[in-house]
Write a protein that holds these residues in place. Structure first.
Motif, mmCIF file in Angstrom:
data_model
loop_
_atom_site.group_PDB
_atom_site.id
_atom_site.type_symbol
_atom_site.label_atom_id
_atom_site.label_comp_id
_atom_site.label_asym_id
_atom_site.label_seq_id
_atom_site.Cartn_x
_atom_site.Cartn_y
_atom_site.Cartn_z
ATOM 1 N N GLY A 166 10.110 47.869 -24.621
ATOM 2 C CA GLY A 166 9.444 47.195 -23.503
ATOM 3 C C GLY A 166 8.849 47.988 -22.400
ATOM 4 N N ARG A 167 9.773 48.944 -21.971
ATOM 5 C CA ARG A 167 9.414 50.075 -20.836
ATOM 6 C C ARG A 167 8.476 51.153 -21.389
ATOM 7 N N ALA A 168 8.690 51.358 -22.844
ATOM 8 C CA ALA A 168 7.830 52.480 -23.451
ATOM 9 C C ALA A 168 6.382 51.799 -23.501
ATOM 10 N N LEU A 169 6.154 50.439 -23.983
ATOM 11 C CA LEU A 169 4.916 49.905 -23.911
ATOM 12 C C LEU A 169 4.332 49.992 -22.526
ATOM 13 N N THR A 170 5.061 49.676 -21.440
ATOM 14 C CA THR A 170 4.582 49.424 -20.066
ATOM 15 C C THR A 170 4.262 50.894 -19.552
ATOM 16 N N MET A 171 4.792 51.803 -19.888
ATOM 17 C CA MET A 171 4.689 53.391 -19.669
ATOM 18 C C MET A 171 3.330 54.097 -20.206
ATOM 19 N N LEU A 172 3.012 53.195 -21.520
ATOM 20 C CA LEU A 172 1.626 53.494 -21.990
ATOM 21 C C LEU A 172 0.512 53.375 -21.213
ATOM 22 N N ARG A 173 0.678 52.426 -20.371
ATOM 23 C CA ARG A 173 -0.270 52.170 -19.233
ATOM 24 C C ARG A 173 -0.621 53.334 -18.333
ATOM 25 N N VAL A 174 0.633 53.997 -18.253
ATOM 26 C CA VAL A 174 0.660 55.154 -17.120
ATOM 27 C C VAL A 174 0.037 56.412 -17.761
ATOM 28 N N VAL A 175 0.003 56.546 -19.051
ATOM 29 C CA VAL A 175 -0.492 57.765 -19.687
ATOM 30 C C VAL A 175 -1.877 58.121 -19.155
ATOM 31 N N PRO A 225 3.682 47.360 -7.289
ATOM 32 C CA PRO A 225 4.035 46.520 -8.448
ATOM 33 C C PRO A 225 3.154 45.614 -9.129
ATOM 34 N N GLN A 226 2.171 45.137 -8.312
ATOM 35 C CA GLN A 226 1.222 44.304 -9.084
ATOM 36 C C GLN A 226 0.025 45.215 -9.737
ATOM 37 N N GLU A 227 0.159 46.512 -9.297
ATOM 38 C CA GLU A 227 -1.064 47.350 -9.872
ATOM 39 C C GLU A 227 -0.722 47.900 -11.350
ATOM 40 N N LEU A 228 0.621 48.276 -11.704
ATOM 41 C CA LEU A 228 1.411 48.491 -13.031
ATOM 42 C C LEU A 228 2.326 47.296 -13.315
ATOM 43 N N VAL A 229 1.998 46.699 -14.140
ATOM 44 C CA VAL A 229 2.760 45.383 -14.307
ATOM 45 C C VAL A 229 3.574 45.688 -15.710
ATOM 46 N N ALA A 230 4.506 45.052 -16.017
ATOM 47 C CA ALA A 230 5.209 45.108 -17.408
ATOM 48 C C ALA A 230 4.132 44.583 -18.422
ATOM 49 N N SER A 231 4.336 45.214 -19.541
ATOM 50 C CA SER A 231 3.425 45.030 -20.814
ATOM 51 C C SER A 231 4.393 44.065 -21.624
ATOM 52 N N SER A 232 3.466 43.059 -22.289
ATOM 53 C CA SER A 232 3.986 42.051 -23.245
ATOM 54 C C SER A 232 3.779 42.580 -24.630
ATOM 55 N N GLY A 233 2.812 43.355 -24.895
ATOM 56 C CA GLY A 233 2.535 43.620 -26.349
ATOM 57 C C GLY A 233 1.379 44.839 -26.376
ATOM 58 N N ILE A 234 0.793 45.034 -27.268
ATOM 59 C CA ILE A 234 -0.214 46.280 -27.452
ATOM 60 C C ILE A 234 -1.688 45.579 -27.099
ATOM 61 N N GLY A 235 -2.026 45.908 -25.993
ATOM 62 C CA GLY A 235 -3.566 45.563 -25.443
ATOM 63 C C GLY A 235 -4.449 46.765 -25.357
ATOM 64 N N PRO A 236 -5.715 46.731 -24.830
ATOM 65 C CA PRO A 236 -6.693 47.804 -24.529
ATOM 66 C C PRO A 236 -5.792 49.002 -23.692
ATOM 67 N N GLU A 253 -2.647 49.546 -23.370
ATOM 68 C CA GLU A 253 -1.584 50.159 -24.199
ATOM 69 C C GLU A 253 -1.961 51.138 -25.424
ATOM 70 N N ALA A 254 -3.166 50.527 -26.077
ATOM 71 C CA ALA A 254 -3.771 51.125 -27.017
ATOM 72 C C ALA A 254 -4.508 52.654 -26.658
ATOM 73 N N PHE A 255 -5.264 52.529 -25.410
ATOM 74 C CA PHE A 255 -5.698 53.617 -24.916
ATOM 75 C C PHE A 255 -4.740 54.798 -24.411
ATOM 76 N N GLY A 256 -3.695 54.392 -23.998
ATOM 77 C CA GLY A 256 -2.567 55.289 -23.590
ATOM 78 C C GLY A 256 -1.919 55.840 -24.981
ATOM 79 N N LEU A 257 -1.760 55.104 -25.922
ATOM 80 C CA LEU A 257 -1.099 55.742 -27.357
ATOM 81 C C LEU A 257 -2.037 56.584 -27.794
ATOM 82 N N LEU A 258 -3.206 56.199 -27.818
ATOM 83 C CA LEU A 258 -4.365 57.300 -28.199
ATOM 84 C C LEU A 258 -4.252 58.486 -27.640
ATOM 85 N N LEU A 259 -4.288 58.544 -26.327
ATOM 86 C CA LEU A 259 -4.144 59.650 -25.612
ATOM 87 C C LEU A 259 -2.984 60.537 -25.752
ATOM 88 N N PHE A 260 -1.742 59.675 -25.985
ATOM 89 C CA PHE A 260 -0.443 60.394 -26.208
ATOM 90 C C PHE A 260 -0.631 60.946 -27.517
#
Length: 333
Positions: free
Chosen positions: A211-220, A239-250, A252-259
């Motif tokens: 869950g933390r890994a998913l959330t951090m994909l937003r930060v990439v 805290p409301q600017e970067l919230v916990a991720s519950s799944g792969i959304g746009p 998270e997918a963009f962060g994963l692509l960049l990573f």
């Protein structure tokens, strides 16, 4: 106060009445010395921060001249010195921990590179590296991963068989690992068994590692933006600017692509642009402690934590320029 130096070295970074959190005794001692020199005047902290920035920038130049043409190395050092993402680390007195760890990281890397390119590592070399490593680890948690930079140097710039590396280096890296265990034991003793401290960022509370890994994909994407085009800076991320991720959304997918793209670039460029690959690997090593994947921290994103990783980013820019310059100038590589 300096009269309390024993308490500074044996107390959490945030002591009672706050919940015990973090252990950075050398940072506490450094700030106490500056406070005593100037009787609390902010100008002392400001001057020390500026001097530390100069020292780190000069060490970026020292490392750059060992890896790329001097004119490109100078441009890299100037880019680092003026990089806007450093504002928070340099402007806040408490940010000196970032600057000190950056300085030690460069000192260790330069020494290791020089020794490995020359004669074999001696016990004196490992003793110096070990002393620097302990200092960095007692300044800030990012110091824990500095041996990773030596491993990156080894595989980026040293051409030896794996067997030869193991025979020559195993005892030295075992020594560094032993020092880490001792520092962690001391940290756990001071923090009452809590190695990471007690405070977790709101967006990470209750999340598993995945869950933390998913959330951090937003930060990439934020990391990449702050390294490459920091047109907008802020000292705090809500805290409301970067919230916990519950799944792969746009996001998270963009962060994963960049990573994945950065990993692929580092791997594919390891032969033709080894310095660029080394710079990207530097970023990865120094972002690990603030990635929140292995251990949750008190921040999801803080620009001050990007000071040391940004060294790798500017080195990657210089490495890419070094690889492309002969083609741009119409010369053979």
């Amino acid at each position: 106060e300096l009269g309390n130096w024993r308490a500074l070295l044996t107390s959490p970074f945030w002591p009672s009445p706050y919940s015990p959190d973090l252990y950075r005794p050398l940072t506490s001692l450094l700030l106490a010395i500056e406070y005593a020199i100037g009787a609390g005047a902010p100008v002392v902290f400001r001057v020390v921060s500026y001097l530390l920035l100069v020292a780190v920038s000069l060490q970026v130049l020292a490392l750059g001249t060992r890896l790329m043409p001097r004119n490109i190395a100078l441009a890299v050092a100037l880019l680092f010195a003026a990089h806007p993402v450093h504002v928070e680390a340099v402007a806040l007195g408490v940010g000196q921990s970032e600057l000190v760890v950056g300085l030690i990281a460069l000192l260790m890397t330069v020494r290791y590179l020089d020794k490995r390119r020359g004669n074999a590592m001696t016990w004196r070399d490992w003793a110096v590296l070990g002393a620097l490593y302990v200092l960095a680890s007692l300044v800030k948690e990012q110091g824990f991963v500095l041996p990773g930079l030596l491993v990156v140097v080894e595989f980026a710039f040293i051409r030896e068989s794996l067997g030869a590396r193991v025979r020559q280096l195993a005892w030295g890296f075992t020594f560094l690992a032993t020092l880490l265990v001792l520092v962690l034991a001391l940290r756990g003793q001071v923090l009452g068994g809590e190695l990471a401290g007690s405070f977790t960022a709101e967006a990470l509370v209750g999340l598993s590692m995945s869950g933390r890994a998913l959330t951090m994909l937003r930060v990439v994407p934020h990391w990449l933006r702050l390294f490459a085009w920091p047109a907008h800076l802020q000292s705090d991320y809500s805290p409301q600017e970067l919230v916990a991720s519950s799944g792969i959304g746009p996001a998270e997918a963009f962060g994963l692509l960049l990573f994945v793209a950065v990993l692929a670039a580092a791997w594919l460029g390891r032969r033709r642009a080894p310095v660029a690959s080394f710079g990207l690997a530097w970023c990865a090593v120094l972002l690990l402690p603030v990635s929140n994947v292995l251990v949750p921290t008190g921040v999801v994103l803080a620009e001050r934590t990007l000071f040391v990783p940004s060294i790798g980013f500017v080195l990657a820019i210089g490495g890419l320029a070094s690889a492309l310059w002969p083609r741009i100038a119409g010369e053979r590589p």
